[in-house]
Design an enzyme around this catalytic site. Structure first.
Site, mmCIF file in Angstrom:
data_model
loop_
_atom_site.group_PDB
_atom_site.id
_atom_site.type_symbol
_atom_site.label_atom_id
_atom_site.label_comp_id
_atom_site.label_asym_id
_atom_site.label_seq_id
_atom_site.Cartn_x
_atom_site.Cartn_y
_atom_site.Cartn_z
ATOM 1 N N GLY A 1 6.999 5.938 17.535
ATOM 2 C CA GLY A 1 6.339 6.506 18.703
ATOM 3 C C GLY A 1 7.351 6.894 19.755
ATOM 4 O O GLY A 1 8.569 6.846 19.535
ATOM 5 N N VAL B 1 9.119 0.785 14.919
ATOM 6 C CA VAL B 1 8.809 -0.569 14.468
ATOM 7 C C VAL B 1 9.142 -0.680 12.983
ATOM 8 O O VAL B 1 8.766 0.180 12.185
ATOM 9 C CB VAL B 1 7.318 -0.916 14.692
ATOM 10 C CG1 VAL B 1 7.042 -2.358 14.270
ATOM 11 C CG2 VAL B 1 6.934 -0.712 16.151
ATOM 12 N N ASP C 1 -1.084 -0.033 28.662
ATOM 13 C CA ASP C 1 -1.090 1.060 27.679
ATOM 14 C C ASP C 1 -2.062 0.745 26.543
ATOM 15 O O ASP C 1 -1.717 0.834 25.359
ATOM 16 C CB ASP C 1 0.312 1.309 27.128
ATOM 17 C CG ASP C 1 0.421 2.630 26.365
ATOM 18 O OD1 ASP C 1 -0.471 3.498 26.552
ATOM 19 O OD2 ASP C 1 1.382 2.799 25.597
ATOM 20 N N LYS D 1 10.733 -4.177 16.842
ATOM 21 C CA LYS D 1 10.604 -2.897 17.549
ATOM 22 C C LYS D 1 11.916 -2.577 18.242
ATOM 23 O O LYS D 1 12.402 -3.343 19.079
ATOM 24 C CB LYS D 1 9.473 -2.925 18.563
ATOM 25 C CG LYS D 1 9.295 -1.584 19.277
ATOM 26 C CD LYS D 1 7.899 -1.380 19.813
ATOM 27 C CE LYS D 1 7.686 0.058 20.251
ATOM 28 N NZ LYS D 1 6.296 0.342 20.597
#
Length: 212
Positions: free
Chosen positions: A20, A25, A131, A40
């Site tokens: 992302g 990850v 988020d 991550k």
């Protein structure tokens, strides 16, 4: 960022799980504890001049120990690369379950009630997520949801919602108005409540409240 198949400190990166804007990850083997974890890696551009705050807030999030929150094991830096390791949840994100849940609104509501309790537990410990979205909710093989990416959260007493190099944390389709405006002092637990509602809205209607 390191590639799958390489060794990264005490972690052997086995395969890429997700990618992302914030980072990548990996499924990894932690040799010191002989366990499989998720690691991550944070893109360096996201942490320009703000690495210390990232570490302090990720470490605070690491204190969250709740059944439906993905546990953060370690926050660190290796050869200039910032990362955190987490419990590996075998399953898919909520985004992969959208179609089936849209056919079963009661199941969607039950699942989001579990997520809401997890977020409330985080709030009680002074942590905002900031988020919430289908991609940050993992559904395990038993159908139980787990909220992830608390490593990019913020502490409630912080005066800024721009914890990563001045960038506003969040995803436009699920972001509360006060969060989108960048008014750090106005961002409270209500922003996460808005995010929960936005995710439930998409589960019921097949589209998010806004497209940004």
């Amino acid at each position: 960022l390191p590639s799958a198949g390489h060794r990264f400190g005490e972690y052997e990166l086995q395969s890429e799980i997700a990618r992302g804007a914030m980072g990548v990850v990996y499924r990894a083997y932690q040799s010191s504890l002989k366990r499989i974890v998720a690691v991550k890696m944070i893109r360096s551009a996201m942490l320009a001049n703000d690495g210390a705050r990232f570490h302090s807030e990720a470490e605070a999030a690491g204190l969250l120990d709740y059944t439906n929150i993905v546990l953060i094991y370690e926050v660190g830096e290796f050869q200039g690369q910032h990362y955190f390791s987490m419990k590996l949840i075998e399953g898919e994100t909520l985004r992969e379950h959208l179609a089936e849940l849209q056919q079963n609104p009661k199941a969607a509501a039950r699942l989001m009630a579990i997520v809401a309790r997890a977020i409330h537990a985080a709030h009680q410990r002074g942590i905002l997520h900031c988020d919430l979205k289908p991609g940050n909710i993992l559904v395990d093989e038993q159908g139980e949801p787990h909220v992830t990416d608390f490593g990019l959260a913020k502490q409630i007493e912080s005066t800024s919602s721009t914890t990563l190099s001045g960038q506003i944390i969040g995803t436009p389709s699920y972001m509360a108005p006060e969060q989108a405006e960048g008014g750090g002092k106005n961002v409270s637990t209500a922003a996460d409540v808005y995010g929960l509602g936005a995710v439930l809205y998409e589960l019921l209607t097949a589209v998010p409240p806004h497209k940004g």
